[in-house]
Design a protein around this motif. Sequence first.
Motif, mmCIF file in Angstrom:
data_model
loop_
_atom_site.group_PDB
_atom_site.id
_atom_site.type_symbol
_atom_site.label_atom_id
_atom_site.label_comp_id
_atom_site.label_asym_id
_atom_site.label_seq_id
_atom_site.Cartn_x
_atom_site.Cartn_y
_atom_site.Cartn_z
ATOM 1 N N LEU A 14 27.679 43.058 -6.175
ATOM 2 C CA LEU A 14 29.078 43.183 -5.777
ATOM 3 C C LEU A 14 29.205 43.977 -4.476
ATOM 4 N N LEU A 15 28.420 45.025 -4.325
ATOM 5 C CA LEU A 15 28.448 45.790 -3.067
ATOM 6 C C LEU A 15 28.035 44.918 -1.885
ATOM 7 N N ARG A 16 27.073 44.027 -2.068
ATOM 8 C CA ARG A 16 26.664 43.106 -0.998
ATOM 9 C C ARG A 16 27.805 42.154 -0.655
ATOM 10 N N ARG A 17 28.544 41.681 -1.683
ATOM 11 C CA ARG A 17 29.694 40.806 -1.428
ATOM 12 C C ARG A 17 30.765 41.554 -0.637
ATOM 13 N N VAL A 18 31.006 42.799 -1.019
ATOM 14 C CA VAL A 18 31.979 43.614 -0.290
ATOM 15 C C VAL A 18 31.525 43.788 1.160
ATOM 16 N N GLU A 19 30.231 44.013 1.365
ATOM 17 C CA GLU A 19 29.708 44.174 2.725
ATOM 18 C C GLU A 19 29.889 42.892 3.531
ATOM 19 N N ARG A 20 29.725 41.747 2.890
ATOM 20 C CA ARG A 20 29.927 40.485 3.605
ATOM 21 C C ARG A 20 31.408 40.331 3.993
ATOM 22 N N ILE A 21 32.306 40.679 3.085
ATOM 23 C CA ILE A 21 33.737 40.636 3.399
ATOM 24 C C ILE A 21 34.039 41.569 4.567
ATOM 25 N N ARG A 22 33.458 42.765 4.542
ATOM 26 C CA ARG A 22 33.646 43.722 5.634
ATOM 27 C C ARG A 22 33.110 43.148 6.943
ATOM 28 N N GLY A 23 31.969 42.471 6.857
ATOM 29 C CA GLY A 23 31.382 41.847 8.045
ATOM 30 C C GLY A 23 32.271 40.760 8.626
ATOM 31 N N VAL A 24 32.846 39.937 7.764
ATOM 32 C CA VAL A 24 33.759 38.890 8.225
ATOM 33 C C VAL A 24 34.993 39.514 8.879
ATOM 34 N N ALA A 25 35.497 40.589 8.282
ATOM 35 C CA ALA A 25 36.641 41.285 8.884
ATOM 36 C C ALA A 25 36.259 41.839 10.260
ATOM 37 N N ALA A 26 35.052 42.361 10.393
ATOM 38 C CA ALA A 26 34.590 42.891 11.682
ATOM 39 C C ALA A 26 34.543 41.790 12.736
ATOM 40 N N VAL A 27 34.146 40.593 12.337
ATOM 41 C CA VAL A 27 34.140 39.453 13.269
ATOM 42 C C VAL A 27 35.577 39.131 13.688
ATOM 43 N N ARG A 28 36.481 39.035 12.714
ATOM 44 C CA ARG A 28 37.878 38.679 13.009
ATOM 45 C C ARG A 28 38.558 39.731 13.878
ATOM 46 N N MET A 29 38.074 40.979 13.796
ATOM 47 C CA MET A 29 38.635 42.053 14.612
ATOM 48 C C MET A 29 37.966 42.148 15.983
ATOM 49 N N GLY A 30 36.934 41.330 16.212
ATOM 50 C CA GLY A 30 36.229 41.343 17.485
ATOM 51 C C GLY A 30 35.230 42.474 17.627
ATOM 52 N N ILE A 31 34.827 43.077 16.520
ATOM 53 C CA ILE A 31 33.893 44.214 16.562
ATOM 54 C C ILE A 31 32.454 43.730 16.687
ATOM 55 N N VAL A 32 32.107 42.648 15.987
ATOM 56 C CA VAL A 32 30.770 42.052 16.046
ATOM 57 C C VAL A 32 30.915 40.538 16.205
#
Length: 129
Positions: A14-32
Amino acid sequence: PKAQAEALKNDAALLRRVERIRGVAAVRMGIVEHWHLAEKESPYTPFVAAISPPDSKDADFSSLCVFMQKIHQAYPVTGSVATAAAALLEGSIFPEAGLKTFPRSDDGCKALVRIGHPSGVMEVDAAVR
């Protein structure tokens, strides 16, 4: 939130899934550029917070914050500002989740927002327009 924090802390999948969601949000925010780069290139932002009904009458709702790929044992101040603002914003997920709504006027909303977290309750004086 203490029991939920312990359960999430012990659920690596579940923590890995949360990290993936965080990663997708970082992409949408233009961070990565790609979600899998977020953990290395931006381990701090964005935060991920989960909200739920309060565990006590002293809080308006409960929340856990995933911070640096771990469950924060209290609540980060910067996360509390964003979470409190989200609680006050019309159209946020808070009413959909069945959580307390705050009275609004033509000028917006101002309230003392009480966030329950694994170590207690944090009070945030928040306002949105």
